[in-house]
Motif scaffolding. Sequence first.
Motif, PDB file in Angstrom:
ATOM      1  N   LEU A   1       0.812  -1.212   0.000  1.00 39.44           N
ATOM      2  CA  LEU A   1       0.000   0.000   0.000  1.00 39.44           C
ATOM      3  C   LEU A   1       0.849   1.268   0.000  1.00 39.44           C
ATOM      4  O   LEU A   1       0.383   2.320  -0.451  1.00 39.44           O
ATOM      5  N   GLN A   2       2.088   1.174   0.463  1.00 39.59           N
ATOM      6  CA  GLN A   2       2.981   2.337   0.480  1.00 39.59           C
ATOM      7  C   GLN A   2       3.881   2.408  -0.750  1.00 39.59           C
ATOM      8  O   GLN A   2       4.606   3.375  -0.931  1.00 39.59           O
ATOM      9  N   HIS A   3       3.832   1.392  -1.592  1.00 41.00           N
ATOM     10  CA  HIS A   3       4.664   1.361  -2.790  1.00 41.00           C
ATOM     11  C   HIS A   3       4.254   2.498  -3.736  1.00 41.00           C
ATOM     12  O   HIS A   3       3.066   2.768  -3.909  1.00 41.00           O
ATOM     13  N   HIS A   4       5.229   3.135  -4.354  1.00 40.46           N
ATOM     14  CA  HIS A   4       4.940   4.282  -5.234  1.00 40.46           C
ATOM     15  C   HIS A   4       4.048   3.912  -6.413  1.00 40.46           C
ATOM     16  O   HIS A   4       3.320   4.761  -6.944  1.00 40.46           O
ATOM     17  N   GLY A   5       4.043   2.664  -6.833  1.00 36.32           N
ATOM     18  CA  GLY A   5       3.214   2.242  -7.958  1.00 36.32           C
ATOM     19  C   GLY A   5       1.840   1.734  -7.565  1.00 36.32           C
ATOM     20  O   GLY A   5       1.032   1.379  -8.437  1.00 36.32           O
ATOM     21  N   TRP A   6       1.555   1.703  -6.257  1.00 34.66           N
ATOM     22  CA  TRP A   6       0.284   1.135  -5.793  1.00 34.66           C
ATOM     23  C   TRP A   6      -0.944   1.867  -6.336  1.00 34.66           C
ATOM     24  O   TRP A   6      -1.901   1.222  -6.772  1.00 34.66           O
ATOM     25  N   PRO A   7      -0.978   3.197  -6.349  1.00 32.88           N
ATOM     26  CA  PRO A   7      -2.174   3.872  -6.874  1.00 32.88           C
ATOM     27  C   PRO A   7      -2.503   3.479  -8.321  1.00 32.88           C
ATOM     28  O   PRO A   7      -3.663   3.319  -8.680  1.00 32.88           O
ATOM     29  N   GLU A   8      -1.477   3.292  -9.126  1.00 30.31           N
ATOM     30  CA  GLU A   8      -1.687   2.863 -10.517  1.00 30.31           C
ATOM     31  C   GLU A   8      -2.258   1.446 -10.561  1.00 30.31           C
ATOM     32  O   GLU A   8      -3.156   1.149 -11.345  1.00 30.31           O
ATOM     33  N   ALA A   9      -1.758   0.579  -9.708  1.00 25.08           N
ATOM     34  CA  ALA A   9      -2.279  -0.792  -9.640  1.00 25.08           C
ATOM     35  C   ALA A   9      -3.728  -0.797  -9.165  1.00 25.08           C
ATOM     36  O   ALA A   9      -4.561  -1.532  -9.699  1.00 25.08           O
ATOM     37  N   VAL A  10      -4.019   0.026  -8.177  1.00 19.96           N
ATOM     38  CA  VAL A  10      -5.401   0.125  -7.668  1.00 19.96           C
ATOM     39  C   VAL A  10      -6.337   0.574  -8.779  1.00 19.96           C
ATOM     40  O   VAL A  10      -7.421   0.008  -8.968  1.00 19.96           O
ATOM     41  N   ARG A  11      -5.931   1.594  -9.546  1.00 18.83           N
ATOM     42  CA  ARG A  11      -6.775   2.085 -10.652  1.00 18.83           C
ATOM     43  C   ARG A  11      -7.016   0.983 -11.681  1.00 18.83           C
ATOM     44  O   ARG A  11      -8.138   0.817 -12.173  1.00 18.83           O
ATOM     45  N   ALA A  12      -5.979   0.245 -12.027  1.00 19.61           N
ATOM     46  CA  ALA A  12      -6.120  -0.829 -13.011  1.00 19.61           C
ATOM     47  C   ALA A  12      -7.064  -1.919 -12.500  1.00 19.61           C
ATOM     48  O   ALA A  12      -7.912  -2.419 -13.255  1.00 19.61           O
ATOM     49  N   CYS A  13      -6.943  -2.264 -11.231  1.00 21.58           N
ATOM     50  CA  CYS A  13      -7.822  -3.277 -10.647  1.00 21.58           C
ATOM     51  C   CYS A  13      -9.257  -2.761 -10.573  1.00 21.58           C
ATOM     52  O   CYS A  13     -10.210  -3.512 -10.848  1.00 21.58           O
TER      53      CYS A  13
END
Length: 146
Positions: free
Chosen positions: A101-113
Amino acid sequence: MPLTDIPWWRWRARVRSALHMLGDPAFQQECWESGREGYGDVTDAVYRLVEDTWLDRWSAEKYIGTIVRDSTEAALVDTAVLRVLRILHQVGPDAPSSAYLQHHGWPEAVRACRDAHLRLALNDGEDPDVPPRSLDVLRILTRTGG
């Protein structure tokens, strides 16, 4: 269309469950960060996403008509899987949820999911904005057929 009208609907239900949890930041804070019982963690959701489907090895295009309904669903699922797996490989499969959840790429992964979850839920005639089901409810659903 109902979830159970597709041949491998149980696998679809597990993939949808994973995408739903991985695409919902409020759920992640309420359940994963707090350690709430009954919803697993990030690693568990990733496992549900790829365990039987092997989506970590090949495209969801392979499952058009069995798990996904069309090429649009397949492309959205592929994008989500790639985003999440990239982070999994960087933080490690046994990392605590907070590392994801703190990974810099997490928001992009969340959007894709979230994008994949929206398409699959709407195509199944379900409200994509209801909270994710617990793993116990998912087990009952996939045992009984809805």
